[in-house]
Design an enzyme around this catalytic site. Structure first.
Site, PDB file in Angstrom:
ATOM      1  N   HIS A 199       0.817  -1.207   0.000  1.00  0.00           N
ATOM      2  CA  HIS A 199       0.000   0.000   0.000  1.00  0.00           C
ATOM      3  C   HIS A 199       0.856   1.265   0.000  1.00  0.00           C
ATOM      4  CE1 HIS A 199      -3.859   2.054   0.669  1.00  0.00           C
ATOM      5  NE2 HIS A 199      -3.213   2.852   1.483  1.00  0.00           N
ATOM      6  N   HIS A 206     -10.265   2.500  -0.664  1.00  0.00           N
ATOM      7  CA  HIS A 206     -10.454   2.091   0.729  1.00  0.00           C
ATOM      8  C   HIS A 206     -11.262   0.804   0.720  1.00  0.00           C
ATOM      9  CE1 HIS A 206      -9.974   4.242   4.818  1.00  0.00           C
ATOM     10  NE2 HIS A 206      -8.809   4.141   4.223  1.00  0.00           N
TER      11      HIS A 206
END
Length: 774
Positions: free
Chosen positions: A50, A97
């Protein structure tokens, strides 16, 4: 160096931090010793996929990232910035998300919106609009439909809550439903802001001796190691273990932080600014120091904390929301304090910039982390995973249209397609969003692209005499195409985004993408990613829409399997004059309806039905080679439509995409809203007999998704000009009907179909609401 309360560093603990033994060995080499527990946590989040893009960085370098308009390029800062003329610029970015939204849909989606808004005002820009791209499992049928509806409802509520409370219009988006997203929904949030060229802020810790300020709410235990959570497969076990990795958002606090930061930036007292997003205080400190080539030293005891007894590990890895790290020019601390106090914001001076190049973290004076900032932020391992073509593609390519029974009732098929949730109106979603706040929304949700007006109060303070600008926005990706042919599917995603902008009258400025893929360590899944990036890069380069930044979200798979590869493309364009703004719905009785592009691609063995909505919805098949994407033909189509718009020759323009020509025509008849729950229905009489031959399949003509097609309407006096001009440019153009009546009537050879618009509108407008009421 290692507090007594810290656990021993064992291979099992390293593995739980999602680090390999080779990565742990590299950490020890960098440090010259064993890491502390806090340092292990710091490396685990900063070297997660990420944050580090360790499996995708080589691929991302193939994207086009330069143009004369680029002011801040991809990878330089929190968001890209593009010049829009007259000293003005826009900052925009999209991020995901996904995992948090699967675990806690409301807060997961809400904090996704909050995070992307912070990325924009961190650049010095005032956020002026948001859009999103959402994917869920089926909500109308199937064993998991109730769970999918819960996720869908929670995500939409979370997006609405945060955007509406912050005061930003959510003006565009897309929503798809497919079994591959069961258990792993996709929530991609985009934000755009406006600023002057001289207001661009940088996230660099410049100036040794400059104080480092923390501003925003106190740090808690919510969101612990969220970046690491987003960098592993989503299973029931990881979801339950990491429920605390989902942050809790406060949009009203974010509004205060935004206004305070923009006011502070206007004073010139800020040397650097960074939001505490993924990896929280860890990422903001090491990245700002690495960008500036400096060091940074902080004292955790000075960090505001809302939970008693928080450890250094927890403070550094917390992703509590609405927090900022600000490097202040020495001697101007009082200005900063005054502004924070004015906005009633918690703040603390927690450290200073150094010349050492080290990120030093202390806790009550004891050093708990001492790491070279550049090595932590910029020198994560880079991998080149093996890639191999998926075995399922053999069956996809072998699939023949001859094995698909021809439609026996095209009239019923159109109604079924319009009621299919992926095609049906998304009003159930966007009516929950405030899409008119700030009075800048010109084209609201429901057309090919949204359009927003940049006016005087759109910019940070200190701007006078603003020349109004009109920005068009769209987000697109047909993931079924990408699954069936990652390269062509990715090209089509970019082409459709550019086509939507052209239909609104806009010229593309730039692109931000969200690469939603599964586990990169599976060679077949990584091949999907690799081929998709190749297609995206080629198409973005072709349309002169450079990539200004974005997000990679990998490990999107549940125990049921991986998601369809979904490279979401958000594209932004500029409309030169307000009179060029164009919408998709037909305007006036008696207008001519013209098809720009080929009615059907005779060179495509699947005739546009490969991977089509018709094949999925009516025949329950997701297979077949998708339509071909000829980028040169596509670009010619866009330029031609823009030229017709600029000359005032066309009144509406709507691209043909999911559902093909019949769905595009129906939407052009039923999609205009003149007031709340008040549609303006306007009929059309269509004749497609010119495209019918002995070998023509009616379902392919009506529902095939041949690319590079736009339906336009024009006054009858302009028809000859449009058709002849298009043919001179090498573009097929045919008048196919007239705007008239209260029904959609289509003739194709001996077949005729008629649909009352009231019925079509009801099916299309209410489909999702009916599914959500099940």
């Amino acid at each position: 160096m290692i507090p007594m309360s810290d656990p021993a560093i064992t291979p099992d603990l390293v593995s739980k931090h999602n680090l390999t033994q080779d990565e742990f060995a590299k950490i020890k080499t960098i440090l010259g010793r064993e890491p502390s527990y806090t340092e292990l946590g710091i490396f685990s989040v900063m070297w997660s996929e990420h944050c580090s893009y360790k499996n995708t960085r080589p691929l991302l370098k193939t994207f086009p990232t330069k143009s004369p308009r680029i002011l801040v390029g991809a990878g330089e800062e929190n968001a890209g910035i593009i010049d829009i003329g007259d000293g003005l610029a826009i900052a925009f970015k999209i991020e995901s998300h996904n995992h948090p939204s699967a675990v806690e849909p409301f807060q997961g989606a809400a904090t996704g919106v909050g995070g992307i808004i912070r990325d924009i005002f961190t650049m010095g820009a005032r956020p002026v609009c948001a859009i999103n791209s959402l994917r869920f499992g089926p909500i109308d049928a199937g064993p998991n439909a109730a769970h999918n509806r819960r996720l869908f409802s929670g995500v939409v509520s979370g997006i609405a809550h945060y955007g509406n409370c912050f005061g930003i219009p959510t003006i565009a988006g897309e929503v798809y439903f497919d079994p591959s997203y069961e258990g792993n929904p996709l929530v991609n949030a985009f934000c755009l802001g406006v600023l002057r060229h001289d207001q661009i802020a940088r996230g660099a810790a410049k100036g040794a001796g400059n104080p480092v300020f923390y501003v925003g709410p106190a740090t808690g235990r919510d969101g612990l190691a969220g970046a690491a959570f987003a960098s592993r497969d989503l299973t029931e076990e990881t979801a339950s273990q990491q429920r605390g990795a989902v942050q809790v958002g406060d949009p009203f606090m974010e509004k205060l932080v935004c206004e305070a930061c923009l006011e502070l930036l206007a004073t010139g007292a800020v040397a650097g600014i960074q939001d505490m997003g993924a990896a929280g205080l860890t990422c903001s400190t090491c990245e700002t120091a690495a960008r500036a080539g400096t060091g940074i030293e902080i004292e955790l005891a000075l960090v505001p904390q809302r939970a008693p007894g928080m450890t250094p590990y927890e403070i550094m890895l917390s992703e509590s929301q609405e927090r900022m790290l600000i490097i202040v020019k020495s001697g101007r601390e009082d200005e900063v304090k005054r502004i924070f106090d004015k906005w009633d914001l918690p703040w603390a001076r927690i450290g200073q910039v150094t010349e050492t190049g080290q990120m030093i973290v202390k806790h009550h004076g004891e050093i708990v982390a001492d790491i070279t900032a550049r090595k932590l932020a910029d020198e994560a391992p880079v991998y080149h995973p093996p890639a191999s073509e998926p075995a399922y593609l053999q069956a996809v390519r072998a699939f023949s249209l001859a094995s698909v029974p021809a439609s026996t009732d095209p009239a019923a098929d159109l109604k079924k397609l319009l009621a299919w949730p992926s095609i049906a109106s998304k009003n159930w979603v966007y009516r929950q969003y405030d899409h008119t706040v700030r009075d800048g929304s010109v084209v609201c949700p429901g057309s090919d692209a949204a359009v927003i007006r940049i006016k005087g109060d759109s910019l940070p303070e200190g701007t006078a005499g603003v020349v109004e600008k009109f920005i068009a926005l769209t987000v697109d990706c047909n993931a079924a195409y990408v699954y069936l042919d990652p390269y062509e599917g990715a090209k089509i995603a970019v082409a459709e985004a550019a086509r939507n902008l052209a239909c609104s009258g806009a010229t593309p400025l730039g692109t931000t993408d969200n690469l939603n893929f599964a586990n990169p360590h599976n060679p077949e899944l990584f091949w999907q990613l690799k081929e998709s990036v190749r297609g995206l890069a080629e198409a973005c380069r072709f349309f002169n829409a450079p990539v200004t930044g974005g997000n990679c979200s990998l490990y999107n798979q549940s125990p049921a399997g991986p998601i369809d590869p979904t490279p979401t493309v958000a594209m932004v364009g500029l409309i030169e004059k307000p009179e060029f703004i164009t919408t998709q719905w037909f305007k006036d009785e008696g207008d001519a309806i013209i098809l720009l592009g080929d009615a059907i691609d005779e060179q495509d063995p699947m005739r546009g039905l490969g991977g089509s909505a018709w094949l999925q919805c009516v025949r329950a098949l997701k297979t077949g080679t998708p339509p071909r994407c000829d980028l040169e033909k596509e670009r010619q189509l866009h330029n031609t439509v823009r030229s017709f718009i600029a000359c005032g020759q066309i009144k509406s323009a709507h691209d043909c995409s999911e559902g093909g020509l019949a769905v595009a025509l129906a939407e052009s008849c039923i999609s205009q809203q003149i007031a709340r729950e008040t549609p303006r229905l306007i009929g059309a009489k269509i004749d497609l007999s010119f495209a019918v031959s002995a070998s023509t399949r009616l379902d392919a003509l009506l529902f095939g998704e041949t690319q590079s097609r736009i339906v336009v309407s024009a006054a009858p006096a302009n028809v000859v000009k449009i058709v002849e001009r298009a043919k001179i440019l090498g573009l097929a153009a045919t008048q196919i009907g007239l705007v008239e009546g209260s029904e959609l009537a289509i003739k194709a050879g001996v077949w005729e179909g008629k649909w009352p618009l009231v019925e079509l509108h009801d099916l299309w407008w209410n489909a999702i609401a009916r599914a959500m009421a099940l």
